[in-house]
Design an enzyme around this catalytic site. Structure first.
Site, PDB file in Angstrom:
ATOM      1  N   ARG A 152       0.699  -1.395  -0.014  1.00  0.00           N
ATOM      2  CA  ARG A 152       0.002   0.020  -0.057  1.00  0.00           C
ATOM      3  C   ARG A 152       0.875   1.396  -0.136  1.00  0.00           C
ATOM      4  O   ARG A 152       0.620   2.227   0.602  1.00  0.00           O
ATOM      5  CB  ARG A 152      -0.918   0.088   1.155  1.00  0.00           C
ATOM      6  CG  ARG A 152      -1.847  -1.186   1.287  1.00  0.00           C
ATOM      7  CD  ARG A 152      -2.641  -1.247  -0.241  1.00  0.00           C
ATOM      8  NE  ARG A 152      -3.460  -2.677   0.070  1.00  0.00           N
ATOM      9  CZ  ARG A 152      -3.104  -3.770  -0.610  1.00  0.00           C
ATOM     10  NH1 ARG A 152      -1.816  -3.904  -1.094  1.00  0.00           N
ATOM     11  NH2 ARG A 152      -3.911  -4.900  -0.473  1.00  0.00           N
TER      12      ARG A 152
ATOM     13  N   SER B 213     -11.297  -0.044   2.608  1.00  0.00           N
ATOM     14  CA  SER B 213     -10.558  -0.488   3.879  1.00  0.00           C
ATOM     15  C   SER B 213     -10.116   1.201   4.601  1.00  0.00           C
ATOM     16  O   SER B 213      -9.621   1.847   3.951  1.00  0.00           O
ATOM     17  CB  SER B 213      -9.330  -1.059   3.592  1.00  0.00           C
ATOM     18  OG  SER B 213      -9.911  -2.575   3.039  1.00  0.00           O
TER      19      SER B 213
ATOM     20  N   GLU C  83      -4.986   3.181   5.872  1.00  0.00           N
ATOM     21  CA  GLU C  83      -5.148   2.953   4.491  1.00  0.00           C
ATOM     22  C   GLU C  83      -5.634   4.109   3.450  1.00  0.00           C
ATOM     23  O   GLU C  83      -5.107   4.393   2.373  1.00  0.00           O
ATOM     24  CB  GLU C  83      -5.394   1.769   4.174  1.00  0.00           C
ATOM     25  CG  GLU C  83      -5.413   1.049   2.582  1.00  0.00           C
ATOM     26  CD  GLU C  83      -5.714  -0.116   2.327  1.00  0.00           C
ATOM     27  OE1 GLU C  83      -6.223  -0.440   1.314  1.00  0.00           O
ATOM     28  OE2 GLU C  83      -5.380  -0.977   3.123  1.00  0.00           O
TER      29      GLU C  83
END
Length: 292
Positions: free
Chosen positions: A160, A209, A280
């Protein structure tokens, strides 16, 4: 080149919250994108990009930036041999459709990521065991000085994360895929979508998320659930009863509600497990979680 002022951003985000952008533009070509980036640099204006708004939380007040939404050629998609070539603003779903029609496999995991190719590069997006860096050949990155073509190593892709700086925009990405059949691609994508719908609140307004999964131990959603936080609500924001690592807009939510809920979740998880969850979701505007 056309720049609008005070454009509401809530309608460009999947959670449906946020205030206006001070400046907003829809570049349709590489030349127009470079012109806008030079415009911003001359005025010392920060540049942000919204894709499908699926991994984004926007401040409730005005965002003092030039916000771009890539369109036209910068959101196009086509296949070149075994390469899937996507503009930075091309939705992943469109890319998968082009790959399936050409009988190319390897991009099916993107069916579970409701975003754009450029956003995927910036975040090294992934799902079900695969990430952008597994299939990305290279990306064209544009800033006020021009364009560069960078491979996965140069982009510094990790979980990520990428090494892209503010003001650097992914204008195009090329993915190396493999020969398959349209039916096989359709079947794999359908299976992944079914798994996603079975475990995630796909029919609710969320930004995807909330927190990254820690490198070891329980996932973020599992820890949040074990803290008894499913259904916990602040204002119009609620921890999803279906998957605890999602926040739903239950009606009238603000970004401030979401931030307050994220802060409470982080505090409770740290209190119980000693883990500092890292968000995130990307923040647009002066948003910051309080220290633990």
């Amino acid at each position: 080149m056309h720049v609008d002022e005070n454009v509401a951003l809530a309608r460009y985000t999947t959670i449906g919250t946020g205030g206006p952008a001070r400046w907003f533009a829809r570049p349709e070509s590489m030349a127009e994108l470079q012109e806008l980036l030079r415009w911003a640099r001359e005025r010392e204006v920060r540049v942000e990009v919204v894709g499908l708004g699926s991994n984004l939380l926007v401040h409730d007040d005005a965002v003092d930036a030039l916000v771009l939404k890539l369109s036209g050629d910068l959101a196009a998609a086509h296949v070149d041999g075994e390469l899937l070539v996507l503009g930075g603003g091309a939705p992943n779903a469109v890319g998968l459709h082009r790959a399936r029609a050409a009988g190319l496999g390897g991009f099916e995991f993107a069916s579970a990521i409701p975003g754009t190719a450029g956003g995927g590069v910036r975040m090294n997006a992934g799902a079900y065991g695969r990430e952008w860096r597994d299939v990305l050949v290279d990306a064209v990155v544009v800033d006020a000085d021009g364009e560069r073509t960078l491979g996965p190593e140069e982009l510094d892709l990790s979980y990520r994360h990428s090494g892209l700086a503010a003001g650097e925009v992914v204008a195009q990405a090329r993915f190396g895929l493999e020969r398959s059949t349209a039916d096989a691609v359709r079947a794999i994508a359908a299976e992944l979508l079914a798994r996603r719908k079975a475990t995630q609140p796909t029919n609710k307004r969320t930004f995807g998320s909330v927190f990254k999964n820690p490198a070891e131990g329980r996932g973020a959603g599992r820890m949040i659930e074990e803290c008894g936080l499913k259904g916990h609500r602040i204002g119009g924001a609620v921890v999803s009863p279906r998957h605890a690592n999602f926040i739903e807009n239950a009606g009238g939510a603000t970004s401030a509600d979401c931030m307050a809920l994220m802060a409470e979740v982080r505090r409770r998880v740290h209190e119980r497990f000693g883990v500092e969850l890292e968000h995130e979701v990307q923040f647009l505007g002066p948003l910051e979680l309080p220290p633990l």
